[in-house]
Write an enzyme that holds these catalytic residues in place. Structure first.
Site, mmCIF file in Angstrom:
data_model
loop_
_atom_site.group_PDB
_atom_site.id
_atom_site.type_symbol
_atom_site.label_atom_id
_atom_site.label_comp_id
_atom_site.label_asym_id
_atom_site.label_seq_id
_atom_site.Cartn_x
_atom_site.Cartn_y
_atom_site.Cartn_z
ATOM 1 N N LYS A 53 48.978 27.234 33.593
ATOM 2 C CA LYS A 53 48.507 25.986 32.981
ATOM 3 C C LYS A 53 49.678 25.072 32.635
ATOM 4 O O LYS A 53 49.560 23.845 32.707
ATOM 5 C CB LYS A 53 47.669 26.268 31.734
ATOM 6 N N GLY A 184 44.369 30.608 44.278
ATOM 7 C CA GLY A 184 44.797 29.818 45.429
ATOM 8 C C GLY A 184 44.683 28.327 45.162
ATOM 9 O O GLY A 184 45.585 27.553 45.504
ATOM 10 N N HIS A 443 29.826 8.294 21.678
ATOM 11 C CA HIS A 443 30.029 7.360 22.790
ATOM 12 C C HIS A 443 31.352 6.626 22.587
ATOM 13 O O HIS A 443 31.651 6.223 21.465
ATOM 14 C CB HIS A 443 28.888 6.353 22.813
HETATM 15 P P1 FAD Z 1 46.175 42.231 31.322
HETATM 16 O O1 FAD Z 1 46.362 40.875 30.780
HETATM 17 O O2 FAD Z 1 46.395 42.444 32.767
HETATM 18 O O3 FAD Z 1 47.125 43.171 30.480
HETATM 19 C C1 FAD Z 1 47.274 44.513 30.720
HETATM 20 C C2 FAD Z 1 48.616 44.963 30.191
HETATM 21 O O4 FAD Z 1 48.636 46.377 30.228
HETATM 22 C C3 FAD Z 1 49.799 44.504 31.018
HETATM 23 O O5 FAD Z 1 50.738 43.851 30.202
HETATM 24 C C4 FAD Z 1 50.381 45.782 31.597
HETATM 25 O O6 FAD Z 1 51.796 45.749 31.655
HETATM 26 C C5 FAD Z 1 49.925 46.807 30.591
HETATM 27 N N1 FAD Z 1 49.779 48.148 31.151
HETATM 28 C C6 FAD Z 1 49.065 48.517 32.238
HETATM 29 N N2 FAD Z 1 49.100 49.852 32.403
HETATM 30 C C7 FAD Z 1 49.870 50.326 31.394
HETATM 31 C C8 FAD Z 1 50.262 51.633 31.019
HETATM 32 N N3 FAD Z 1 49.831 52.711 31.681
HETATM 33 N N4 FAD Z 1 51.067 51.764 29.934
HETATM 34 C C9 FAD Z 1 51.485 50.669 29.231
HETATM 35 N N5 FAD Z 1 51.121 49.423 29.526
HETATM 36 C C10 FAD Z 1 50.314 49.262 30.598
HETATM 37 N N6 FAD Z 1 41.989 34.095 32.995
HETATM 38 C C11 FAD Z 1 41.425 33.102 32.256
HETATM 39 O O7 FAD Z 1 40.466 33.363 31.523
HETATM 40 N N7 FAD Z 1 41.908 31.833 32.289
HETATM 41 C C12 FAD Z 1 42.955 31.484 33.078
HETATM 42 O O8 FAD Z 1 43.362 30.326 33.087
HETATM 43 C C13 FAD Z 1 43.551 32.492 33.884
HETATM 44 N N8 FAD Z 1 44.591 32.191 34.679
HETATM 45 C C14 FAD Z 1 45.176 33.189 35.411
HETATM 46 C C15 FAD Z 1 46.226 32.847 36.254
HETATM 47 C C16 FAD Z 1 46.840 33.816 37.020
HETATM 48 C C17 FAD Z 1 47.992 33.438 37.912
HETATM 49 C C18 FAD Z 1 46.395 35.171 36.922
HETATM 50 C C19 FAD Z 1 47.073 36.237 37.711
HETATM 51 C C20 FAD Z 1 45.337 35.511 36.100
HETATM 52 C C21 FAD Z 1 44.709 34.517 35.341
HETATM 53 N N9 FAD Z 1 43.621 34.801 34.523
HETATM 54 C C22 FAD Z 1 43.036 33.805 33.795
HETATM 55 C C23 FAD Z 1 43.075 36.160 34.405
HETATM 56 C C24 FAD Z 1 43.601 36.818 33.113
HETATM 57 O O9 FAD Z 1 45.002 36.823 33.143
HETATM 58 C C25 FAD Z 1 43.068 38.230 32.985
HETATM 59 O O10 FAD Z 1 41.657 38.232 33.067
HETATM 60 C C26 FAD Z 1 43.469 38.838 31.652
HETATM 61 O O11 FAD Z 1 44.868 38.847 31.508
HETATM 62 C C27 FAD Z 1 42.942 40.265 31.529
HETATM 63 O O12 FAD Z 1 43.327 40.798 30.307
HETATM 64 P P2 FAD Z 1 43.506 42.370 30.095
HETATM 65 O O13 FAD Z 1 43.868 42.523 28.661
HETATM 66 O O14 FAD Z 1 42.329 43.079 30.617
HETATM 67 O O15 FAD Z 1 44.720 42.799 31.024
HETATM 68 P P1 NAD Z 2 39.254 35.251 43.658
HETATM 69 O O1 NAD Z 2 38.323 36.379 43.754
HETATM 70 O O2 NAD Z 2 38.947 34.110 42.753
HETATM 71 O O3 NAD Z 2 39.444 34.604 45.104
HETATM 72 C C1 NAD Z 2 39.890 35.340 46.192
HETATM 73 C C2 NAD Z 2 39.462 34.619 47.457
HETATM 74 O O4 NAD Z 2 40.084 35.242 48.546
HETATM 75 C C3 NAD Z 2 37.968 34.663 47.686
HETATM 76 O O5 NAD Z 2 37.507 33.367 47.991
HETATM 77 C C4 NAD Z 2 37.819 35.623 48.866
HETATM 78 O O6 NAD Z 2 36.716 35.333 49.672
HETATM 79 C C5 NAD Z 2 39.119 35.371 49.592
HETATM 80 N N1 NAD Z 2 39.567 36.470 50.430
HETATM 81 C C6 NAD Z 2 39.482 37.798 50.207
HETATM 82 N N2 NAD Z 2 40.057 38.476 51.221
HETATM 83 C C7 NAD Z 2 40.531 37.556 52.084
HETATM 84 C C8 NAD Z 2 41.251 37.632 53.300
HETATM 85 N N3 NAD Z 2 41.599 38.803 53.821
HETATM 86 N N4 NAD Z 2 41.579 36.484 53.920
HETATM 87 C C9 NAD Z 2 41.233 35.267 53.387
HETATM 88 N N5 NAD Z 2 40.560 35.148 52.235
HETATM 89 C C10 NAD Z 2 40.230 36.276 51.585
HETATM 90 O O7 NAD Z 2 40.674 35.895 43.339
HETATM 91 P P2 NAD Z 2 42.052 35.241 42.902
HETATM 92 O O8 NAD Z 2 42.058 33.792 43.143
HETATM 93 O O9 NAD Z 2 43.099 36.104 43.503
HETATM 94 O O10 NAD Z 2 42.022 35.483 41.340
HETATM 95 C C11 NAD Z 2 41.934 36.819 40.818
HETATM 96 C C12 NAD Z 2 41.264 36.852 39.487
HETATM 97 O O11 NAD Z 2 42.030 36.185 38.508
HETATM 98 C C13 NAD Z 2 39.909 36.185 39.544
HETATM 99 O O12 NAD Z 2 38.949 37.167 39.235
HETATM 100 C C14 NAD Z 2 39.931 35.147 38.480
HETATM 101 O O13 NAD Z 2 38.813 35.254 37.629
HETATM 102 C C15 NAD Z 2 41.196 35.398 37.691
HETATM 103 N N6 NAD Z 2 41.815 34.081 37.463
HETATM 104 C C16 NAD Z 2 41.157 33.213 36.653
HETATM 105 C C17 NAD Z 2 41.673 31.953 36.462
HETATM 106 C C18 NAD Z 2 40.931 30.996 35.584
HETATM 107 O O14 NAD Z 2 40.081 31.441 34.835
HETATM 108 N N7 NAD Z 2 41.239 29.705 35.634
HETATM 109 C C19 NAD Z 2 42.833 31.560 37.087
HETATM 110 C C20 NAD Z 2 43.460 32.460 37.923
HETATM 111 C C21 NAD Z 2 42.935 33.732 38.089
#
Ligand code: FAD
Ligand code: NAD
Length: 464
Positions: A53, A184, A443
């Site tokens: 973000k 993406g 509004h």
């Molecule tokens: P995580 O945040 O994945 O945290 C798990 C933690 O556990 C990690 O720090 C890891 O190091 C630790 N861990 C794992 N295994 C072990 C172990 N055995 N021992 C010790 N530590 C361990 N979601 C949104 O709602 N809004 C967004 O804008 C958004 N943007 C995203 C952008 C990107 C690029 C990505 C990749 C994800 C985004 N997400 C977003 C998804 C969001 O990040 C996840 O849904 C969320 O972080 C999940 O929370 P969690 O607590 O389940 O796990």
């Molecule tokens: P996603 O599931 O949103 O999208 C993956 C896309 O890849 C899908 O459209 C799928 O059809 C396509 N795909 C799968 N295999 C493929 C292949 N072999 N070739 C081409 N296309 C293929 O997954 P993501 O974008 O990687 O995000 C992962 C997770 O992180 C999501 O579940 C999302 O909720 C979370 N996330 C959330 C936010 C947010 O809330 N703003 C931002 C980033 C990530």
């Protein structure tokens, strides 16, 4: 001496884990959280929601200054240039501030951070880097990581995952994004705004799986207008890297002639998979389902008594706010209260421009369940959006044809991510579209489009 070292041990400090730990401590339970990363906050704060973000905001400012949007409003800028390292440094500062904030909250609430990798050795025992720790209740909140694409090696230089794409040292000329989902489109937007040509290769026939059909169609048009090249129904069959360049081989998803695309960055964003490897689940006889997730009951308890799981590692949308709410609820269950998460009302937002947001059922899902009425209002007819030349998108309300209860709300608008909270709250309170139509909205605001879409369900929008 107490029977266990802790009442609650949380493994993982992402939005699920850190919230569970803080809530448990607030409820008077002796709590520790195991985290192997250098900083608390999990994927979301370190390499997910927050840095993405920060870059989406910064890149939007750059694009507005660079492409004449500001000039249109009479704000003349000359010689606009990009200082990418400052932009990346600002993002790193934001991450540092927020992850440090969790460390502060842990201290304030007396949650002990056990630094290291956690692995079960028994139902009440976890090995943390060689030290055995016992707890009466253990919460698995280990999150998820990038799903690899067989045959495509992520080197974090030319072929990157989302983590690599948050820190590219220069703007690529041509970025190929594999997967037209949330990551993406968000990270593709960042680099497109900064000057890259971006090609999205999506396996399915539409981008953004899981979103409402009309939203998927409309946003694909908007992204194409922005310059994205979107190739749907297409699969990547290989990526060959030579020096700083990659050759991406694609084919129609249904099979057919192969083509190649030259790129200097490839982003693999085809989804994420739960983190359970190396967790020692076998030591407690806990198995994952066929999607690698840990199954839980309504109380977040796994098949092993006293072992709970929340967040990305369990079924449901992989979203930070869903993980956080589960974190509160699991702590409350453990403390003997009734923790509740309404999994039918979890909003979802894509932070592109315009933003894309939804909550509840898509129109397609709702129609499968029974008769529905819908109301739609274009941002083009919203006075605030018109006043600021921000007219892309629409709001759609899906309601039960008989009871008028709102089943789903879908929005495409620059501020959809903020507006969707109102829809979620209305649905949580069981609102009908009429309730929303008769609620006074300030509004001129974009939110009036939500009221008008609700009025449209009744067939009576005023401004259309
Ligand atoms: P995580 O945040 O994945 O945290 C798990 C933690 O556990 C990690 O720090 C890891 O190091 C630790 N861990 C794992 N295994 C072990 C172990 N055995 N021992 C010790 N530590 C361990 N979601 C949104 O709602 N809004 C967004 O804008 C958004 N943007 C995203 C952008 C990107 C690029 C990505 C990749 C994800 C985004 N997400 C977003 C998804 C969001 O990040 C996840 O849904 C969320 O972080 C999940 O929370 P969690 O607590 O389940 O796990
Ligand atoms: P996603 O599931 O949103 O999208 C993956 C896309 O890849 C899908 O459209 C799928 O059809 C396509 N795909 C799968 N295999 C493929 C292949 N072999 N070739 C081409 N296309 C293929 O997954 P993501 O974008 O990687 O995000 C992962 C997770 O992180 C999501 O579940 C999302 O909720 C979370 N996330 C959330 C936010 C947010 O809330 N703003 C931002 C980033 C990530």
């Amino acid at each position: 001496m107490a029977e266990f070292d802790f009442d609650v041990l949380v493994i993982g400090s992402g939005p699920g884990g850190y919230v569970a730990a803080i809530r448990a401590a607030q409820l008077g339970l002796r709590t520790a959280c195991v985290e192997s990363r250098e900083a608390l906050g999990g994927t979301c704060l370190n390499v997910g929601c927050i840095p993405s973000k920060a870059l989406l905001h910064a890149s939007e400012l750059f694009e507005e200054a660079h492409n004449g949007t500001l000039a249109k409003f009479g704000v003349k800028t000359e010689g606009v240039s990009l200082d990418l390292s400052s932009m990346l440094a600002q993002k790193d500062e934001a991450v540092k501030g927020l992850t440090g904030g969790i460390a502060f909250l842990f201290k304030k609430n007396k949650v002990e951070w056990l630094k290291g990798h956690g692995r079960f050795t028994g139902a009440n025992t976890v090995d943390v880097d060689g030290k055995s720790v016992t707890a009466k209740n253990i919460v698995i909140a280990t999150g998820s990581s990038v799903t690899p694409l067989p045959g495509v090696e992520i080197d974090q230089k030319v072929v990157v995952d989302s983590t690599g794409a948050l820190s590219l040292p220069k703007v690529p000329e041509h970025m190929v994004v594999i997967g037209g989902g949330v990551i993406g489109l968000e990270l593709g937007s960042v680099w497109r705004r900064l000057g890259a040509k971006v090609t999205v290769v999506e396996f399915l026939d539409q981008i953004l799986p899981g979103f409402d059909g009309e939203v998927r169609k409309e946003t694909a048009k908007l992204f194409k207008k922005q310059g994205f090249d979107i190739k749907t129904s297409t699969k990547v069959t290989g990526v060959a890297v030579k020096g700083a360049k990659a050759t991406v081989t694609i084919e129609p998803a249904a099979g057919g002639a192969a083509e190649t695309i030259e790129a200097d960055a490839v982003l693999v964003s085809i989804g994420r998979r739960p983190n359970t490897e190396g967790l020692g689940l076998e030591a407690i006889g806990l198995q994952t389902n066929n999607r690698g997730q840990i199954e839980i009951g309504h109380d977040f308890q796994t098949a092993v008594k006293g072992v709970y799981a929340i967040g990305d590692v369990v079924p449901g949308p992989m979203l930070a706010h869903k993980a956080e709410d589960e974190g509160v609820a699991v702590a409350e269950f453990i403390a003997g209260m009734t923790g509740i998460v309404n999994h039918d009302v979890i909003p979802s937002v894509v932070y592109t421009h315009p933003e894309i947001a939804g909550v509840g059922l898509t129109e397609e899902q709702a129609r499968e369940k029974g008769a529905v009425k819908t109301g739609k209002f274009p941002m083009m007819a919203n006075s605030r959006a018109k006043a600021i030349s921000d007219t892309e998108g629409f709001v759609k309300v899906v309601a039960d044809a008989e009871t008028d209860r709102v089943l789903g709300v879908w929005m495409v608008s620059s501020v959809a991510g903020t507006m969707i909270a109102q829809a979620a709250q209305a649905m949580e309170f069981g609102a009908t579209s009429e309730d929303i139509a008769y609620t006074c909205h300030a509004h001129p605001t974009h939110s009036e489009a939500f009221k008008e879409a609700a009025m449209a369900v009744q067939g009576k929008p005023i401004h259309m």
